[in-house]
Design a protein around this motif. Structure first.
Motif, PDB file in Angstrom:
ATOM      1  N   PHE A  48      18.641  14.179  -7.427  1.00  0.00           N
ATOM      2  CA  PHE A  48      17.644  14.932  -8.204  1.00  0.00           C
ATOM      3  C   PHE A  48      17.716  16.435  -8.012  1.00  0.00           C
ATOM      4  O   PHE A  48      16.903  17.178  -8.561  1.00  0.00           O
ATOM      5  CB  PHE A  48      16.232  14.419  -7.890  1.00  0.00           C
ATOM      6  CG  PHE A  48      16.083  13.906  -6.468  1.00  0.00           C
ATOM      7  CD1 PHE A  48      16.359  12.569  -6.178  1.00  0.00           C
ATOM      8  CD2 PHE A  48      15.703  14.757  -5.447  1.00  0.00           C
ATOM      9  CE1 PHE A  48      16.235  12.087  -4.869  1.00  0.00           C
ATOM     10  CE2 PHE A  48      15.583  14.284  -4.143  1.00  0.00           C
ATOM     11  CZ  PHE A  48      15.850  12.952  -3.852  1.00  0.00           C
ATOM     12  N   GLN A 100       6.266  11.826   4.699  1.00  0.00           N
ATOM     13  CA  GLN A 100       7.052  12.971   4.236  1.00  0.00           C
ATOM     14  C   GLN A 100       6.106  14.010   3.656  1.00  0.00           C
ATOM     15  O   GLN A 100       4.983  13.696   3.277  1.00  0.00           O
ATOM     16  CB  GLN A 100       8.016  12.547   3.117  1.00  0.00           C
ATOM     17  CG  GLN A 100       9.157  11.670   3.574  1.00  0.00           C
ATOM     18  CD  GLN A 100      10.169  11.439   2.450  1.00  0.00           C
ATOM     19  OE1 GLN A 100       9.806  11.383   1.280  1.00  0.00           O
ATOM     20  NE2 GLN A 100      11.438  11.305   2.825  1.00  0.00           N
ATOM     21  N   GLU A 137       6.619  16.641   0.537  1.00  0.00           N
ATOM     22  CA  GLU A 137       7.497  17.075  -0.541  1.00  0.00           C
ATOM     23  C   GLU A 137       7.043  18.452  -0.988  1.00  0.00           C
ATOM     24  O   GLU A 137       5.845  18.768  -0.913  1.00  0.00           O
ATOM     25  CB  GLU A 137       7.331  16.088  -1.705  1.00  0.00           C
ATOM     26  CG  GLU A 137       8.329  16.234  -2.818  1.00  0.00           C
ATOM     27  CD  GLU A 137       9.609  15.482  -2.505  1.00  0.00           C
ATOM     28  OE1 GLU A 137       9.647  14.756  -1.485  1.00  0.00           O
ATOM     29  OE2 GLU A 137      10.578  15.625  -3.273  1.00  0.00           O
ATOM     30  N   PHE A 170      11.937  20.381  -2.067  1.00  0.00           N
ATOM     31  CA  PHE A 170      12.376  20.016  -0.711  1.00  0.00           C
ATOM     32  C   PHE A 170      11.550  18.838  -0.232  1.00  0.00           C
ATOM     33  O   PHE A 170      10.456  18.563  -0.764  1.00  0.00           O
ATOM     34  CB  PHE A 170      12.247  21.204   0.252  1.00  0.00           C
ATOM     35  CG  PHE A 170      10.874  21.821   0.271  1.00  0.00           C
ATOM     36  CD1 PHE A 170       9.896  21.333   1.138  1.00  0.00           C
ATOM     37  CD2 PHE A 170      10.547  22.879  -0.565  1.00  0.00           C
ATOM     38  CE1 PHE A 170       8.623  21.895   1.160  1.00  0.00           C
ATOM     39  CE2 PHE A 170       9.275  23.455  -0.547  1.00  0.00           C
ATOM     40  CZ  PHE A 170       8.309  22.961   0.313  1.00  0.00           C
ATOM     41  N   GLY A 171      12.090  18.128   0.722  1.00  0.00           N
ATOM     42  CA  GLY A 171      11.357  16.998   1.285  1.00  0.00           C
ATOM     43  C   GLY A 171      11.660  16.887   2.770  1.00  0.00           C
ATOM     44  O   GLY A 171      12.820  16.965   3.182  1.00  0.00           O
ATOM     45  N   SER A 219       9.361  12.146  -3.439  1.00  0.00           N
ATOM     46  CA  SER A 219       9.908  12.788  -4.636  1.00  0.00           C
ATOM     47  C   SER A 219       9.322  12.193  -5.916  1.00  0.00           C
ATOM     48  O   SER A 219       9.319  12.847  -6.963  1.00  0.00           O
ATOM     49  CB  SER A 219      11.442  12.671  -4.651  1.00  0.00           C
ATOM     50  OG  SER A 219      11.983  13.308  -3.524  1.00  0.00           O
ATOM     51  N   ARG A 262      10.652   2.222   3.612  1.00  0.00           N
ATOM     52  CA  ARG A 262      12.041   1.808   3.416  1.00  0.00           C
ATOM     53  C   ARG A 262      12.324   0.540   4.193  1.00  0.00           C
ATOM     54  O   ARG A 262      11.833   0.361   5.302  1.00  0.00           O
ATOM     55  CB  ARG A 262      13.006   2.916   3.848  1.00  0.00           C
ATOM     56  CG  ARG A 262      13.033   4.020   2.813  1.00  0.00           C
ATOM     57  CD  ARG A 262      14.049   5.087   3.094  1.00  0.00           C
ATOM     58  NE  ARG A 262      13.614   6.306   2.398  1.00  0.00           N
ATOM     59  CZ  ARG A 262      14.140   7.491   2.581  1.00  0.00           C
ATOM     60  NH1 ARG A 262      15.132   7.644   3.446  1.00  0.00           N
ATOM     61  NH2 ARG A 262      13.695   8.527   1.911  1.00  0.00           N
ATOM     62  N   HIS A 297      10.326   7.622  -1.264  1.00  0.00           N
ATOM     63  CA  HIS A 297      10.210   9.040  -0.889  1.00  0.00           C
ATOM     64  C   HIS A 297       9.065   9.666  -1.682  1.00  0.00           C
ATOM     65  O   HIS A 297       8.603   9.094  -2.674  1.00  0.00           O
ATOM     66  CB  HIS A 297      11.520   9.807  -1.124  1.00  0.00           C
ATOM     67  CG  HIS A 297      12.090   9.659  -2.515  1.00  0.00           C
ATOM     68  ND1 HIS A 297      13.311  10.159  -2.886  1.00  0.00           N
ATOM     69  CD2 HIS A 297      11.603   9.051  -3.631  1.00  0.00           C
ATOM     70  CE1 HIS A 297      13.549   9.882  -4.164  1.00  0.00           C
ATOM     71  NE2 HIS A 297      12.538   9.215  -4.635  1.00  0.00           N
TER      72      HIS A 297
HETATM   73  N1  PHE Z   1      13.680  12.741  -1.193  1.00  0.00           N
HETATM   74  C1  PHE Z   1      14.671  13.163  -0.246  1.00  0.00           C
HETATM   75  C2  PHE Z   1      14.697  12.156   0.895  1.00  0.00           C
HETATM   76  O1  PHE Z   1      13.827  11.338   0.992  1.00  0.00           O
HETATM   77  C3  PHE Z   1      14.409  14.539   0.282  1.00  0.00           C
HETATM   78  C4  PHE Z   1      14.500  15.603  -0.770  1.00  0.00           C
HETATM   79  C5  PHE Z   1      13.385  15.996  -1.471  1.00  0.00           C
HETATM   80  C6  PHE Z   1      15.700  16.245  -1.027  1.00  0.00           C
HETATM   81  C7  PHE Z   1      13.459  17.006  -2.420  1.00  0.00           C
HETATM   82  C8  PHE Z   1      15.802  17.230  -1.984  1.00  0.00           C
HETATM   83  C9  PHE Z   1      14.675  17.599  -2.667  1.00  0.00           C
HETATM   84  O2  PHE Z   1      15.592  12.165   1.727  1.00  0.00           O
END
Ligand code: PHE
Length: 347
Positions: free
Chosen positions: A256, A214, A216, A312-313, A176, A200, A174
């Protein structure tokens, strides 16, 4: 002498040979100049020629070769000249130049750029990071414990390295991981979005792929609140899906963030497809979000007593598929120009 007549005969043939095309020229070459040409056998006759005539015979044979070569070169030059003339005659000096076919933007890029510009308008800047990560930035720093299922080989592509190292490398699962890198390297206030590709270990099907994109988001400041997050995401939804778009936040779990939520936008239930893609609810899940877990701040060198933040993502492929009514995610990775050309006019 009979053999001398033979030479004369061939000489006559060479001169009379009709050469009027590239094909007959080639036939001529094979006949008189090729490796099995009809002059060659005459050289073998040399031993039957009386000594006093050997010299003359030799000269005549060489003369044959020279004549054949000369004829060949002459006709060949003529044909070449003619074809140059033909080409020149058909050359239109006033024809417009041929244009290079222009490529089109990929639907994933189009949507990603839109997301970026929506957040740039409210002061977020773009952060980009590596796709080959280590497990600290992808998991540990992000408060994802050793035994978390996301760490399973079934979900994550781990890299084998030649050199022995304590650092386990992997393809980021991700974006993140960019949060961790940015927090390590900069001081709050932080306001970034991180677009990029993630991986993935999933079976490829019409709905999921082993690679996708994604964006982020990370916001850290002295009094960043859940309300700030909600307002930011509402702004995003309305810019992206229209000014009347409704959103809802459902409680969720991410290691997280605490608290965590998933955001849905109201898509509607007008058509049969709407029913299908929203599973009859009218709502579509767009992203995951939440308040940055204090453990994450601590892991990345930010004092959780002083700062709070939200993150957020969101996935890009799904939004592109909704927007352009693409039914199979694999189309986005095949780069078939017949598919891609359809986005030439897309905004
Ligand atoms: N990293 C999470 C995912 O891949 C998404 C996410 C990012 C959630 C930031 C909360 C905060 O699903």
């Amino acid at each position: 002498m009979e053999i001398f007549d033979k030479v004369e005969e061939i000489k006559g043939q060479i001169n009379a040979y009709t050469i009027d095309s590239v094909e007959t020229l080639e036939a001529f070459r094979i006949q008189y100049l090729g490796t099995k040409n009809s002059i060659k056998p005459l050289f073998a006759e040399m031993r039957n020629v009386p000594n006093e005539q050997k010299k003359e015979f030799g000269q005549k044979l060489n003369e044959l070769k020279v004549i054949a070569e000369a004829r060949y070169e002459e006709v060949k030059a003529g044909i070449e000249q003619q074809s140059n003339k033909d080409a020149a005659a058909s050359l239109d000096l006033f024809a417009p130049g041929s244009t290079l076919g222009q490529g089109t933007r990929h639907p994933v890029s189009i949507v990603m750029d839109r997301v970026i510009s929506i957040f740039e308008k409210i002061g977020f800047s773009v952060a980009e990071e590596r796709e080959i990560e280590d497990d600290w930035h992808n998991f540990t720093a992000m408060n994802t414990p050793e035994d978390h299922p996301a760490r399973d080989m079934q979900d994550t592509f781990y890299l084998k390295t030649e050199v022995k190292s304590d650092i386990q490398r992997l393809l980021r699962t991700h974006t993140s991981s960019v949060q961790a890198r940015v927090m390590e390297n900069s001081k709050p206030p932080i306001r970034i979005i991180a677009p990029g590709r993630v991986y993935r270990n999933e079976t490829i099907s019409a709905r999921s792929h082993c690679q996708f994109h994604q964006v982020e988001g990370l916001y850290i400041d002295k009094k960043a609140s859940f309300a700030d997050m909600k307002q930011t995401l509402l702004y995003y939804a309305r810019e992206m899906y229209g000014p009347d778009t409704k959103i809802r936040l459902r409680p969720s779990y991410f290691p997280f963030t605490e608290p965590s939520a998933e955001m849905d936008v109201y898509w509607g239930l007008k058509t049969e497809t709407d029913h299908k893609i929203t599973k009859g609810t009218g709502w579509l899940e767009i992203l995951g979000c939440g308040m940055v877990d204090p453990n994450v701040l601590k892991n990345c060198g930010i004092d959780p007593e002083e700062y709070t933040g939200f993150a957020f993502g969101m996935g890009i492929e799904r939004q592109a598929m909704l927007q352009y009514k693409i039914s199979d995610i694999r189309l986005l990775f095949e780069n078939d120009v017949r598919f891609l050309n359809q986005f030439a006019a897309a905004k």
